[in-house]
Design an enzyme around this catalytic site. Structure first.
Site, PDB file in Angstrom:
ATOM      1  N   LYS A 275      87.192-136.537   4.355  1.00 55.86           N
ATOM      2  CA  LYS A 275      86.872-136.052   5.047  1.00 55.86           C
ATOM      3  C   LYS A 275      87.075-137.507   6.400  1.00 55.86           C
ATOM      4  O   LYS A 275      87.143-138.807   6.129  1.00 55.86           O
ATOM      5  CB  LYS A 275      85.025-136.226   5.576  1.00 55.86           C
ATOM      6  CG  LYS A 275      84.560-134.584   5.639  1.00 55.86           C
ATOM      7  CD  LYS A 275      83.084-134.797   5.468  1.00 55.86           C
ATOM      8  CE  LYS A 275      82.271-133.986   3.976  1.00 55.86           C
ATOM      9  NZ  LYS A 275      82.226-132.622   4.495  1.00 55.86           N
ATOM     10  N   ARG A 349      79.906-126.182  -4.143  1.00 58.72           N
ATOM     11  CA  ARG A 349      80.330-124.697  -4.803  1.00 58.72           C
ATOM     12  C   ARG A 349      79.878-125.086  -6.136  1.00 58.72           C
ATOM     13  O   ARG A 349      79.957-124.354  -7.188  1.00 58.72           O
ATOM     14  CB  ARG A 349      80.761-123.341  -3.928  1.00 58.72           C
ATOM     15  CG  ARG A 349      83.095-123.813  -4.273  1.00 58.72           C
ATOM     16  CD  ARG A 349      83.718-123.671  -3.448  1.00 58.72           C
ATOM     17  NE  ARG A 349      82.824-123.806  -1.439  1.00 58.72           N
ATOM     18  CZ  ARG A 349      83.798-123.383  -0.503  1.00 58.72           C
ATOM     19  NH1 ARG A 349      84.861-122.697  -1.221  1.00 58.72           N
ATOM     20  NH2 ARG A 349      83.139-123.816   0.675  1.00 58.72           N
TER      21      ARG A 349
HETATM   22  N1  BES Z   1      78.841-130.838   2.912  1.00 57.76           N
HETATM   23  C1  BES Z   1      80.190-129.998   3.709  1.00 57.76           C
HETATM   24  C2  BES Z   1      79.010-128.029   4.190  1.00 57.76           C
HETATM   25  C3  BES Z   1      78.842-129.630   5.665  1.00 57.76           C
HETATM   26  C4  BES Z   1      79.501-129.857   6.893  1.00 57.76           C
HETATM   27  C5  BES Z   1      77.553-129.572   5.901  1.00 57.76           C
HETATM   28  C6  BES Z   1      78.565-130.111   8.536  1.00 57.76           C
HETATM   29  C7  BES Z   1      76.441-129.951   6.835  1.00 57.76           C
HETATM   30  C8  BES Z   1      77.477-130.372   8.300  1.00 57.76           C
HETATM   31  C9  BES Z   1      80.830-129.239   2.469  1.00 57.76           C
HETATM   32  O1  BES Z   1      80.969-129.670   1.731  1.00 57.76           O
HETATM   33  C10 BES Z   1      82.013-129.154   2.819  1.00 57.76           C
HETATM   34  O2  BES Z   1      82.779-130.156   2.645  1.00 57.76           O
HETATM   35  N2  BES Z   1      82.704-127.704   2.642  1.00 57.76           N
HETATM   36  C11 BES Z   1      83.986-127.155   3.086  1.00 57.76           C
HETATM   37  C12 BES Z   1      84.814-126.260   2.657  1.00 57.76           C
HETATM   38  C13 BES Z   1      85.968-126.178   2.852  1.00 57.76           C
HETATM   39  C14 BES Z   1      86.595-127.152   2.766  1.00 57.76           C
HETATM   40  C15 BES Z   1      86.849-124.988   2.822  1.00 57.76           C
HETATM   41  C16 BES Z   1      83.855-126.868   5.182  1.00 57.76           C
HETATM   42  O3  BES Z   1      82.933-126.393   5.489  1.00 57.76           O
HETATM   43  O4  BES Z   1      85.070-127.517   5.883  1.00 57.76           O
HETATM   44 MN    MN Z   2      82.385-131.158   0.595  1.00 56.03          MN
END
Ligand code: BES
Ligand code: MN
Ligand code: ZN
Length: 502
Positions: A275, A349
């Site tokens: 990230k 997931r």
């Molecule tokens: N933990 C994150 C989702 C999240 C984002 C929770 C902001 C709380 C606040 C999750 O693991 C994630 O990174 N999801 C990605 C998925 C994508 C790579 C398909 C997302 O939502 O960007």
């Molecule tokens: Mn994630």
């Protein structure tokens, strides 16, 4: 910890540091709400004028302190706004929020008496729970606690209710749910260098002992032996290996068997699909689903609900390293399905899939998973509302309804069949962990659905928005972990215990 009890004493003669009353917007100005009559009378007709002079309007969220007049034993009156004056009872959520505002505003007081509307047992419970949640403060890392102000030491809910037995039961219920929610908030707020899969599992084990729940922990060796490729694939970039924790509550006369599965990423850096800065500072909150299902099973036990509840905590830390899963790797998940990891940041997931398959082996009536799963759900629903998806329309509707009853904003979301293609046609494996970008929250739901055993009702709560509150506190919601979804799960379990459908 804050003590909480119900009392039928007269407000005027109470020795407390502060008396809390509700005030509302009437057609001709501020009016005191039921419960606060005696306190209002002590002002000899001047209360509305005094409050107006101090700038109060009776709006929700308002809290105005007034020195108590002669005739009251307490030195201070706090008037909290309830919004528009209503006949025939305020909404329970309005009472929870007002009590929460009062408890937070009065931090530092030893004893607070709440003379808010609390006629019915439901109202007593709402005031008690809101106040208890409003006392919450996370002072673990501060040298002087919370600016030197201790949470309110003792809360008295004043009630005119005659038969005090069900008022006492209402307070007990508020304690069971509120204390477990506050514990879940602590877990979410704890820094990720202190809370990792191993230490989380140890906390679950200790709580299991304390409350008489059966706790089983699979460590990395057991996970390897069992073939939990999702948990291992996410956890293998971290020095802190993953865990799968099972916390079981059983009742001899159970009316249903429920499995609650929680996403427990103790820190989500994104892994190799790292990230960017600005997106990982709050990613300690990525275990809020696991904290919620854990709190729910302990609360179910404390309430003695006539159901079996098993909480599954899918715990891992998502980090980049030389041993981390690469985008392009294929994992063999628990149960045998293969998944091509196209993005290591879609890790929730993967750990949930293993846990959902494992939960399904025990043949529960329902599986509900809770997860801070996608940023897409936040884009869709904002920061205060969680999404509800399910493989069964009735179940989705009943979870949405249960959430509404307890004051947790939620919204039903679809699982459109055509979005599945993007996850199957793009990959060399059975599935990819990413699909279409559009509708990303629904794609994640569809991915999980693939791992639910035939014939089992399943629902998915994407709590990415409301799990962690970054703005100023409001109502009973503090900054940081909120413990969202705990009350929805408990209410759902209560309905099952009462033989309700869902
Ligand atoms: N933990 C994150 C989702 C999240 C984002 C929770 C902001 C709380 C606040 C999750 O693991 C994630 O990174 N999801 C990605 C998925 C994508 C790579 C398909 C997302 O939502 O960007
Ligand atoms: Mn994630
Ligand atoms: Zn995540």
């Amino acid at each position: 910890m804050t003590a909480l009890s119900v009392s039928t004493s007269a407000a005027a003669s109470l020795r407390a540091d502060a008396l809390v009353i509700g005030v509302a917007k009437g057609s001709k100005g501020i009016v005191p709400a039921p419960g606060g009559e005696a306190v209002a009378e002590a002002f000899e007709g001047k209360l509305a004028e005094v409050l107006a002079t101090l700038g109060a309007t009776g709006a929700e969220g308002e809290a105005v302190k007034v020195p108590a007049p002669a005739g009251l034993k307490a030195p201070l009156v706090l008037a909290v706004g309830l919004g528009d004056a209503v006949e025939g009872g305020y909404e329970l959520e309005t009472l929870r929020r007002a009590a929460g505002v009062a408890a937070r505003t009065l931090a530092g007081s030893k004893k607070v008496a709440l003379a808010l509307p609390a006629e019915s047992a439901e109202e007593v419970e709402a005031v008690a729970l809101g106040a208890l949640l409003g006392t919450y403060a996370f002072g673990t890392y501060k040298q002087n606690g919370n600016g030197g102000k201790e949470p309110v030491g003792e809360l008295l809910v004043l009630s005119t209710r005659k038969g005090s037995k069900d008022a006492k039961a209402a307070v007990e219920r508020a304690l069971a749910v509120g204390e477990e929610m506050n514990r879940a908030r602590d877990l979410v707020n704890t820094a990720p260098n202190d809370l990792n899969p191993k230490s989380f599992a140890a906390i679950a084990q200790a709580a299991g002992k304390e409350h008489g729940l059966k706790v089983e922990v699979l460590d990395e060796k057991a996970l390897l032996k069992g073939g939990f490729g999702g948990l291992l694939g996410v956890g293998n970039g971290s020095a802190n290996p993953p865990r799968l924790v099972k916390v079981a509550y059983t009742h001899p006369k159970a009316k249903a068997t429920l499995a609650f599965v929680g996403k427990g990423i103790t820190y989500d850096s994104g892994g190799i699909s790292l990230k960017p800065a600005g997106h990982n500072e709050t990613m300690k909150c990525d275990m809020a689903g696991a904290a919620a299902v854990f709190a729910a099973v302990v609360a179910a036990k404390r309430l003695g609900l006539q159901v079996n509840v098993t909480a599954w905590l899918a715990l891992a830390e998502n980090m980049p390293s030389g041993t981390a899963t690469r985008p392009g790797d294929v994992l063999r998940m628990y149960g045998g399905k293969t998944v091509e990891v196209l993005n290591t940041d879609a890790e929730g997931r993967l750990v949930l899939a293993d846990a959902i398959v494992r939960a399904g082996e025990e043949n529960p009536d329902v599986i509900v998973d809770v997860a801070t799963l996608t940023g897409a759900m936040i884009l869709a629903l904002g920061n205060r509302t969680f999404g509800v998806m399910a493989n069964n329309d009735e179940l989705r509707a009943s979870l949405h309804a249960a959430a509404g009853e307890v004051g947790e904003p939620s919204w039903p979301m679809p699982l459109p069949a055509e979005l599945r293609k993007g996850m199957t046609e793009s990959t060399i494996a059975d599935l990819a962990n990413m699909g279409d970008r559009m509708g990303g929250g629904l794609v994640a739901g569809l991915f999980l659905k693939e791992f639910v055993a035939e014939g089992i009702d399943w629902a998915h709560l994407d709590i990415a928005g409301p799990a962690f509150h970054e703005a100023a506190p409001f109502g009973y919601t503090p900054k940081g972990g909120t413990a969202t979804a705990v009350r929805t799960l408990v209410r759902f379990a209560e309905q099952k215990a009462a033989g309700g459908k869902g």
